[in-house]
Design an enzyme around this catalytic site. Structure first.
Site, PDB file in Angstrom:
ATOM      1  N   THR A  32       5.240   8.645   1.123  1.00 58.93           N
ATOM      2  CA  THR A  32       4.568   7.846   0.437  1.00 58.93           C
ATOM      3  C   THR A  32       3.823   6.626   1.040  1.00 58.93           C
ATOM      4  O   THR A  32       3.254   5.945   0.407  1.00 58.93           O
ATOM      5  CB  THR A  32       5.630   7.015  -0.452  1.00 58.93           C
ATOM      6  OG1 THR A  32       6.683   6.301   0.185  1.00 58.93           O
ATOM      7  CG2 THR A  32       6.481   7.937  -1.504  1.00 58.93           C
ATOM      8  N   ARG A  80       0.918  -1.267   0.004  1.00 61.89           N
ATOM      9  CA  ARG A  80       0.050   0.000  -0.029  1.00 61.89           C
ATOM     10  C   ARG A  80       0.841   1.147  -0.048  1.00 61.89           C
ATOM     11  O   ARG A  80       0.476   2.412  -0.243  1.00 61.89           O
ATOM     12  CB  ARG A  80      -0.789  -0.067   1.279  1.00 61.89           C
ATOM     13  CG  ARG A  80      -1.999  -1.054   1.149  1.00 61.89           C
ATOM     14  CD  ARG A  80      -2.947  -1.244   2.203  1.00 61.89           C
ATOM     15  NE  ARG A  80      -3.353   0.092   2.696  1.00 61.89           N
ATOM     16  CZ  ARG A  80      -3.376   0.510   3.872  1.00 61.89           C
ATOM     17  NH1 ARG A  80      -2.703  -0.164   5.005  1.00 61.89           N
ATOM     18  NH2 ARG A  80      -3.668   1.608   4.247  1.00 61.89           N
ATOM     19  N   ASN A  81       2.243   1.113   0.440  1.00 62.85           N
ATOM     20  CA  ASN A  81       3.179   2.315   0.175  1.00 62.85           C
ATOM     21  C   ASN A  81       3.299   2.632  -1.249  1.00 62.85           C
ATOM     22  O   ASN A  81       3.513   2.017  -2.066  1.00 62.85           O
ATOM     23  CB  ASN A  81       4.312   1.999   1.153  1.00 62.85           C
ATOM     24  CG  ASN A  81       5.111   3.004   1.227  1.00 62.85           C
ATOM     25  OD1 ASN A  81       5.399   3.891   0.193  1.00 62.85           O
ATOM     26  ND2 ASN A  81       5.637   3.532   2.409  1.00 62.85           N
ATOM     27  N   HIS A  82       3.252   4.045  -1.589  1.00 57.25           N
ATOM     28  CA  HIS A  82       3.399   4.104  -2.961  1.00 57.25           C
ATOM     29  C   HIS A  82       4.751   4.553  -3.424  1.00 57.25           C
ATOM     30  O   HIS A  82       5.069   4.790  -4.659  1.00 57.25           O
ATOM     31  CB  HIS A  82       2.647   5.640  -3.156  1.00 57.25           C
ATOM     32  CG  HIS A  82       1.079   5.515  -3.096  1.00 57.25           C
ATOM     33  ND1 HIS A  82       0.308   6.540  -2.567  1.00 57.25           N
ATOM     34  CD2 HIS A  82       0.313   4.461  -3.716  1.00 57.25           C
ATOM     35  CE1 HIS A  82      -1.006   6.218  -2.689  1.00 57.25           C
ATOM     36  NE2 HIS A  82      -1.045   5.007  -3.417  1.00 57.25           N
ATOM     37  N   PHE A  83       5.805   4.122  -2.483  1.00 57.07           N
ATOM     38  CA  PHE A  83       7.156   4.482  -2.908  1.00 57.07           C
ATOM     39  C   PHE A  83       7.532   4.022  -4.298  1.00 57.07           C
ATOM     40  O   PHE A  83       8.027   4.708  -5.254  1.00 57.07           O
ATOM     41  CB  PHE A  83       8.021   4.203  -1.813  1.00 57.07           C
ATOM     42  CG  PHE A  83       9.676   4.463  -2.291  1.00 57.07           C
ATOM     43  CD1 PHE A  83      10.015   5.777  -2.116  1.00 57.07           C
ATOM     44  CD2 PHE A  83      10.301   3.277  -2.729  1.00 57.07           C
ATOM     45  CE1 PHE A  83      11.530   6.013  -2.501  1.00 57.07           C
ATOM     46  CE2 PHE A  83      11.798   3.500  -3.135  1.00 57.07           C
ATOM     47  CZ  PHE A  83      12.342   4.845  -3.050  1.00 57.07           C
TER      48      PHE A  83
END
Length: 164
Positions: A140, A39-42
């Site tokens: 992010t 779920r982290n956008h990094f």
């Protein structure tokens, strides 16, 4: 509350940008991978900046960013924390940035992935390296509810430092 430790830096002599998080989350620590929470956008942001399809394998992702001149690390070396939220971090110690910057003179930009990383660095390390620019970017993390497109626009500015 348990003690947690950050990872070794992912860096090499080609690195021009150092992206700093605060401390890896629970899933990242479990998997021993930077930004392992899906779920982290990094990773999606980094690959989108370069208009490249996202690699699924972690080692391929690390290879990709190194080829682009991007390094990863965390501001905090150790801390005590319940869960993954930065707001739960207590009794932190910081990593050795003076040593890292001395050993990697090609670094031109230090990017903070969120406010906690920026605030701890500012308080405990300082912005006294004249050859380096510093930039706070939106986290992010899934805890940051800013829309993906807005995060991507902000993060896209790092590309300028790869061509200097």
């Amino acid at each position: 509350m348990s003690k947690v430790e950050s990872f070794a830096p992912s860096i090499d002599d080609r690195s021009r940008i150092l992206i700093l998080g605060s401390m890896p989350g629970v899933k990242s620590i479990k998997e021993q991978q930077y930004y392992a929470n899906p779920r982290n956008h990094f990773w999606k942001i980094i690959y989108s900046i370069f208009s490249t399809p996202l690699d699924q394998e972690y080692n391929d992702r690390i290879f990709f960013i190194r080829e682009k001149g991007i390094a990863l690390w965390d501001v905090i070396s150790t801390c005590y924390r319940v869960g993954s939220l930065d707001s739960n971090i207590e009794n932190e110690t910081v990593n050795d940035f003076r040593g890292l910057i001395d050993n990697y003179p090609n670094l031109k930009l230090v990017v903070f992935n969120g406010t906690k990383a920026f605030e701890v660095y500012k308080k405990r390390v300082g912005f006294d390296q004249p050859s380096i620019d510093y930039k706070l970017l939106p986290s992010t993390s899934p805890a940051n509810t800013m829309k993906f497109e807005a995060k991507l626009k902000e993060w896209g500015t790092i590309v300028d430092y790869l061509t200097i």
